[in-house]
Design an enzyme around this catalytic site. Sequence first.
Site, PDB file in Angstrom:
ATOM      1  N   PRO A   2       3.380   8.812  89.001  1.00  0.00           N
ATOM      2  CG  PRO A   2       2.192   7.853  90.717  1.00  0.00           C
ATOM      3  CD  PRO A   2       3.576   8.059  90.229  1.00  0.00           C
ATOM      4  CD  GLU A   3       4.780  13.572  85.395  1.00  0.00           C
ATOM      5  OE1 GLU A   3       4.438  14.591  84.774  1.00  0.00           O
ATOM      6  OE2 GLU A   3       5.784  12.918  85.094  1.00  0.00           O
ATOM      7  CE  LYS A  58       3.376  16.030  90.053  1.00  0.00           C
ATOM      8  NZ  LYS A  58       4.839  16.114  90.222  1.00  0.00           N
ATOM      9  NE  ARG A 261      13.872  14.857  90.972  1.00  0.00           N
ATOM     10  CZ  ARG A 261      14.627  14.445  91.983  1.00  0.00           C
ATOM     11  NH1 ARG A 261      15.768  13.835  91.767  1.00  0.00           N
ATOM     12  NH2 ARG A 261      14.229  14.636  93.226  1.00  0.00           N
TER      13      ARG A 261
END
Length: 271
Positions: A2-3, A58, A261
């Site tokens: 979820p962004e 967010k 990442r």
Amino acid sequence: MPELPEVETIRRDLSRLIMGRKILDIATDSPKQVQPSLVEVKKATVGAKIKKIERRAKLLQIFLSNGKILAVHLKLTGRLLVRKRDAPKDDWQHITIVLSGNKELRFADLRKFGWIRLIKDKKELEKLLSEFGPEPLDSLDLKKFKAILASSGRPVKIVLMDQKKISGVGNIYANDALFLAKIDPRRPAKKITEKEVKKLYQALEKVLKAGIKFRGASDQYYLDALGRKGSYQDHFLTYGREGKKCFDCGGEIKRIKIGGRGTFFCPKCQK
DNA sequence: CAATCAACCTGGGTGC
DNA sequence: TGCACCCAGGTTGATT
């Protein structure tokens, strides 16, 4: 994961689905995810009605009729689902908020990183939100964006994803925005030229709006408030496309690590 | 103060 | 087939 577009999709769903309902009970099998504690959250919220739902970065905020606020962070694998009370348990369902009208708001989370937190008043909320940088689809104008990039020598991708600097951008949309702007994600933010800054600003807006339009990216775990998948994953430009052809030049999309990442980009056209 | 990194978790994948 | 191991990623908090 979820962004901004995913959280915004859920916010819009919830606004439609649970507005005005009363909280009747809350239960959990994962106490660490209910803060400061289940007992305190229940004491402060049971009996109150849901008044409005907002998003910042967010973070979702559920405003109640008694002035209290429930803040919800989905982290990596969190889901907020609206179900009928007798619907079968959802996968990884850990927090259940029983609502009037035979409904439940369920928090499901495979990795258990997400949380629901009681916020006592507006002041406490403001303090929490003050940590976030401007909103890319709202308060972030080109001038601010320029200043933010100019202020850091870290890789531009890291800066895009830094919530203190810019709100709501995570790995998926950072990768795709940099691809659209043809900028190598490793470049120091302050070295991005004025022309490129403008391109990146527009690219960021474009990918985030596309994310919202397609109701989010259900690459792995994301579902909307009715348990439906989004479809932005069908429109990924770079994310998860390692070894596949660049849509622009036909070159090969590479995967590297930046700040620990996964980072996807086309070395041939992102300079 | 900025940058780095482990920790928080669990399921899925890999290699032996 | 079993098992140890590694990895994914948003954010926090400790450390450098």
